[in-house]
Design a protein around this motif. Structure first.
Motif, PDB file in Angstrom:
ATOM      1  N   ASN A  63      15.802 -39.843  -3.027  1.00 49.44           N
ATOM      2  CA  ASN A  63      16.515 -38.666  -2.523  1.00 49.44           C
ATOM      3  C   ASN A  63      15.632 -37.439  -2.661  1.00 49.44           C
ATOM      4  OD1 ASN A  63      18.324 -36.736  -1.688  1.00 49.44           O
ATOM      5  ND2 ASN A  63      19.516 -36.767  -3.583  1.00 49.44           N
ATOM      6  N   HIS A  64      14.988 -37.061  -1.565  1.00 53.64           N
ATOM      7  CA  HIS A  64      14.080 -35.914  -1.573  1.00 53.64           C
ATOM      8  C   HIS A  64      14.767 -34.627  -1.137  1.00 53.64           C
ATOM      9  CE1 HIS A  64      10.591 -38.380  -2.404  1.00 53.64           C
ATOM     10  NE2 HIS A  64      10.829 -39.149  -1.368  1.00 53.64           N
ATOM     11  N   GLY A  65      16.099 -34.657  -0.965  1.00 56.94           N
ATOM     12  CA  GLY A  65      16.788 -33.470  -0.484  1.00 56.94           C
ATOM     13  C   GLY A  65      16.648 -33.319   1.017  1.00 56.94           C
ATOM     14  N   PHE A  66      17.106 -32.174   1.523  1.00 59.09           N
ATOM     15  CA  PHE A  66      17.111 -31.927   2.964  1.00 59.09           C
ATOM     16  C   PHE A  66      15.693 -31.813   3.517  1.00 59.09           C
ATOM     17  CE2 PHE A  66      17.210 -29.324   6.749  1.00 59.09           C
ATOM     18  CZ  PHE A  66      18.377 -29.683   7.417  1.00 59.09           C
ATOM     19  N   ALA A  67      14.853 -31.002   2.877  1.00 56.62           N
ATOM     20  CA  ALA A  67      13.545 -30.664   3.444  1.00 56.62           C
ATOM     21  C   ALA A  67      12.618 -31.871   3.524  1.00 56.62           C
ATOM     22  CB  ALA A  67      12.904 -29.543   2.629  1.00 56.62           C
ATOM     23  N   LYS A  68      12.276 -32.452   2.410  1.00 51.54           N
ATOM     24  CA  LYS A  68      11.362 -33.596   2.420  1.00 51.54           C
ATOM     25  C   LYS A  68      12.039 -34.832   3.006  1.00 51.54           C
ATOM     26  CE  LYS A  68       8.303 -36.357  -0.559  1.00 51.54           C
ATOM     27  NZ  LYS A  68       7.308 -36.503   0.508  1.00 51.54           N
ATOM     28  N   GLY A  69      13.359 -34.926   2.856  1.00 54.42           N
ATOM     29  CA  GLY A  69      14.086 -36.045   3.446  1.00 54.42           C
ATOM     30  C   GLY A  69      13.874 -36.106   4.941  1.00 54.42           C
ATOM     31  N   TYR A  70      14.018 -34.961   5.609  1.00 56.12           N
ATOM     32  CA  TYR A  70      13.768 -34.923   7.051  1.00 56.12           C
ATOM     33  C   TYR A  70      12.281 -35.061   7.365  1.00 56.12           C
ATOM     34  CZ  TYR A  70      18.273 -34.114   9.300  1.00 56.12           C
ATOM     35  OH  TYR A  70      19.520 -34.284   9.823  1.00 56.12           O
ATOM     36  N   ASN A  71      11.440 -34.391   6.609  1.00 58.68           N
ATOM     37  CA  ASN A  71      10.003 -34.493   6.876  1.00 58.68           C
ATOM     38  C   ASN A  71       9.528 -35.945   6.872  1.00 58.68           C
ATOM     39  OD1 ASN A  71       9.818 -31.740   7.075  1.00 58.68           O
ATOM     40  ND2 ASN A  71       8.673 -31.444   5.184  1.00 58.68           N
ATOM     41  N   ASP A  72       9.968 -36.703   5.867  1.00 58.43           N
ATOM     42  CA  ASP A  72       9.542 -38.096   5.755  1.00 58.43           C
ATOM     43  C   ASP A  72      10.122 -38.945   6.886  1.00 58.43           C
ATOM     44  OD1 ASP A  72       8.128 -37.456   3.510  1.00 58.43           O
ATOM     45  OD2 ASP A  72       9.507 -38.382   2.092  1.00 58.43           O
ATOM     46  N   ALA A  73      11.400 -38.753   7.169  1.00 63.96           N
ATOM     47  CA  ALA A  73      12.064 -39.580   8.181  1.00 63.96           C
ATOM     48  C   ALA A  73      11.499 -39.335   9.577  1.00 63.96           C
ATOM     49  CB  ALA A  73      13.568 -39.317   8.162  1.00 63.96           C
ATOM     50  N   LEU A  74      11.248 -38.076   9.911  1.00 62.22           N
ATOM     51  CA  LEU A  74      10.825 -37.741  11.270  1.00 62.22           C
ATOM     52  C   LEU A  74       9.422 -38.246  11.597  1.00 62.22           C
ATOM     53  CD1 LEU A  74      12.323 -34.149  11.654  1.00 62.22           C
ATOM     54  CD2 LEU A  74      13.245 -36.326  12.471  1.00 62.22           C
ATOM     55  N   LYS A  75       8.658 -38.619  10.587  1.00 65.20           N
ATOM     56  CA  LYS A  75       7.342 -39.212  10.824  1.00 65.20           C
ATOM     57  C   LYS A  75       7.470 -40.565  11.522  1.00 65.20           C
ATOM     58  CE  LYS A  75       5.286 -37.017   6.747  1.00 65.20           C
ATOM     59  NZ  LYS A  75       4.789 -37.246   5.359  1.00 65.20           N
ATOM     60  N   HIS A  76       8.647 -41.176  11.420  1.00 67.54           N
ATOM     61  CA  HIS A  76       8.862 -42.513  11.975  1.00 67.54           C
ATOM     62  C   HIS A  76       9.665 -42.476  13.270  1.00 67.54           C
ATOM     63  CE1 HIS A  76       7.374 -44.132   8.172  1.00 67.54           C
ATOM     64  NE2 HIS A  76       8.189 -43.293   7.550  1.00 67.54           N
ATOM     65  N   ILE A  77       9.892 -41.278  13.815  1.00 65.94           N
ATOM     66  CA  ILE A  77      10.727 -41.142  15.010  1.00 65.94           C
ATOM     67  C   ILE A  77       9.926 -40.452  16.104  1.00 65.94           C
ATOM     68  CG2 ILE A  77      12.837 -40.112  15.955  1.00 65.94           C
ATOM     69  CD1 ILE A  77      14.010 -40.315  13.092  1.00 65.94           C
ATOM     70  N   ASP A  78       9.926 -41.044  17.281  1.00 62.78           N
ATOM     71  CA  ASP A  78       9.137 -40.509  18.391  1.00 62.78           C
ATOM     72  C   ASP A  78      10.070 -40.028  19.499  1.00 62.78           C
ATOM     73  OD1 ASP A  78       6.908 -39.767  19.779  1.00 62.78           O
ATOM     74  OD2 ASP A  78       6.454 -41.771  20.549  1.00 62.78           O
ATOM     75  N   ALA A  79      10.194 -38.716  19.630  1.00 60.15           N
ATOM     76  CA  ALA A  79      11.040 -38.124  20.673  1.00 60.15           C
ATOM     77  C   ALA A  79      10.532 -36.723  20.967  1.00 60.15           C
ATOM     78  CB  ALA A  79      12.499 -38.069  20.226  1.00 60.15           C
ATOM     79  N   GLU A  80      10.779 -36.244  22.175  1.00 60.52           N
ATOM     80  CA  GLU A  80      10.355 -34.884  22.530  1.00 60.52           C
ATOM     81  C   GLU A  80      11.129 -33.838  21.740  1.00 60.52           C
ATOM     82  OE1 GLU A  80      10.283 -33.930  26.697  1.00 60.52           O
ATOM     83  OE2 GLU A  80       9.774 -35.988  27.250  1.00 60.52           O
ATOM     84  N   ILE A  81      12.411 -34.121  21.523  1.00 59.44           N
ATOM     85  CA  ILE A  81      13.297 -33.173  20.843  1.00 59.44           C
ATOM     86  C   ILE A  81      13.980 -33.868  19.676  1.00 59.44           C
ATOM     87  CG2 ILE A  81      15.312 -31.654  21.088  1.00 59.44           C
ATOM     88  CD1 ILE A  81      14.706 -31.781  24.178  1.00 59.44           C
TER      89      ILE A  81
END
Length: 339
Positions: A63-81
């Protein structure tokens, strides 16, 4: 690459997913939907996998909280938006269409917030974002439709599409390329104010943040950390100071930080007179943490900062001293000064 990915950050929120994920699936045609799980210890992941097989899961290691939680997850998601959506958000029909249209027609627009109404009282705006956010000279955030404790009824007064200073992290749309260029959220924040910091950094880079009234969502608010929680007070006060060290124009830096800390002290005394001792100690803890981190954050400053970052000099003065509680009153006071 997908056009848009709806990403819901989750931590032990199976009840919220059960209640709100169906509306996201129903009304997000054409979007890829992800649950980014912050190492939940409940059965969140199993529940989504078993009941919503079209939803993709990204698992964070802890549980990295909101900031790092999203940062880590979004590295694995490919989308324009990226559509970053709280797990306690109910979306409405066609909520994505006006957002995508704006991004497609306005190249400089990098971040968008929809109209955020209160799930529990749907005629009113919701605390976290309402109809778009601004800050005052001393870094205090406020919204169209919400100024401190005053929440406005939605009478169509903010049925417009305008440029704002910050968009709420409760429902936050951003171009992937801009998110990457900015380095994502500041992970030291853990949670609270990281979206304001990201928007401020985006503005410093020449990007535009907008509010779009045609996209409507309903937010429960406080589902993971209640408004009256001293931990939330600590994070808000500490992160606000750190955000200003990073983003304030150099010539204003010392004066604004110094005066802001005096105002924080007054807030601490006010909490004390109300018997909210935990919040007073939270502010003291926030200031101590700020002292420890300030040199590190001075090192995060960029070469350019926008000069006119604030809408009013002091929202505290206007609200508590002049008793201007509605955004229209605040806006009219600005116009009177200009005239």
């Amino acid at each position: 690459m997908d056009k848009i990915a709806v990403v819901i950050l989750n931590w032990n929120g199976v009840k919220l997913l059960e209640q709100f994920l169906p509306s996201v699936i129903q009304f997000s045609e054409g979007a890829s939907i992800y649950v980014a799980d912050n190492d939940s210890t409940d059965n969140s992941v199993d529940f989504v996998t078993e009941n919503f097989p079209t939803v993709k899961i990204v698992k964070n290691s802890e549980n990295h909280g909101f900031a790092k939680g999203y940062n880590d997850a979004l590295k694995h998601i490919d989308a324009e938006i990226f559509a970053l959506v709280n797990s306690d958000i109910e979306v409405t029909e066609n909520w994505l269409k006006p957002i995508i249209e704006t991004f497609d027609t306005e190249n400089q627009t990098a971040i968008i917030q929809p109209k955020i109404l209160d799930f529990k009282n749907k005629e009113y705006f919701e605390y976290a974002g309402a109809a778009g956010g601004f800050i005052d000279k001393f870094g205090y955030p406020f919204c169209r439709g919400r100024i401190f404790e005053t929440i406005e009824k939605d009478n169509g007064q903010f049925d417009d599409n305008i440029e704002i200073f910050w968009a709420s992290g409760a429902c936050f749309f951003i171009r992937k390329k801009v998110f990457q260029e900015l380095g994502g959220f500041d992970e030291s924040f853990f949670a609270h104010q990281e979206e304001i910091d990201l928007c401020w950094r985006a503005s410093n880079e020449g990007h535009i943040i907008k509010y779009n009234c045609k996209s409507v969502v309903y937010h429960v608010g406080g589902a993971t950390l209640q408004q009256g929680n001293p931990k939330k007070t600590y994070l808000n006060f500490r992160n606000s100071l750190l955000m200003m060290v990073k983003n304030l124009p150099r010539r204003r830096l010392f004066f604004v930080i110094f005066f802001r800390m005096i105002l924080d002290g007054i807030a601490g005394i006010r909490f004390l007179t109300q018997g909210k001792v935990g919040h007073t100690f939270a502010i003291l803890k926030a200031h101590f943490s700020f002292y420890c981190l300030s040199l590190k954050y001075i090192g995060k400053r960029k070469d350019f900062q926008i000069q006119q970052y604030y809408m009013v000099k002091s929202i505290v003065f206007l609200y508590y001293i002049r008793k201007l509680t509605l955004f229209k009153e605040i806006f009219n006071s600005i116009q009177n000064i200009k005239n």
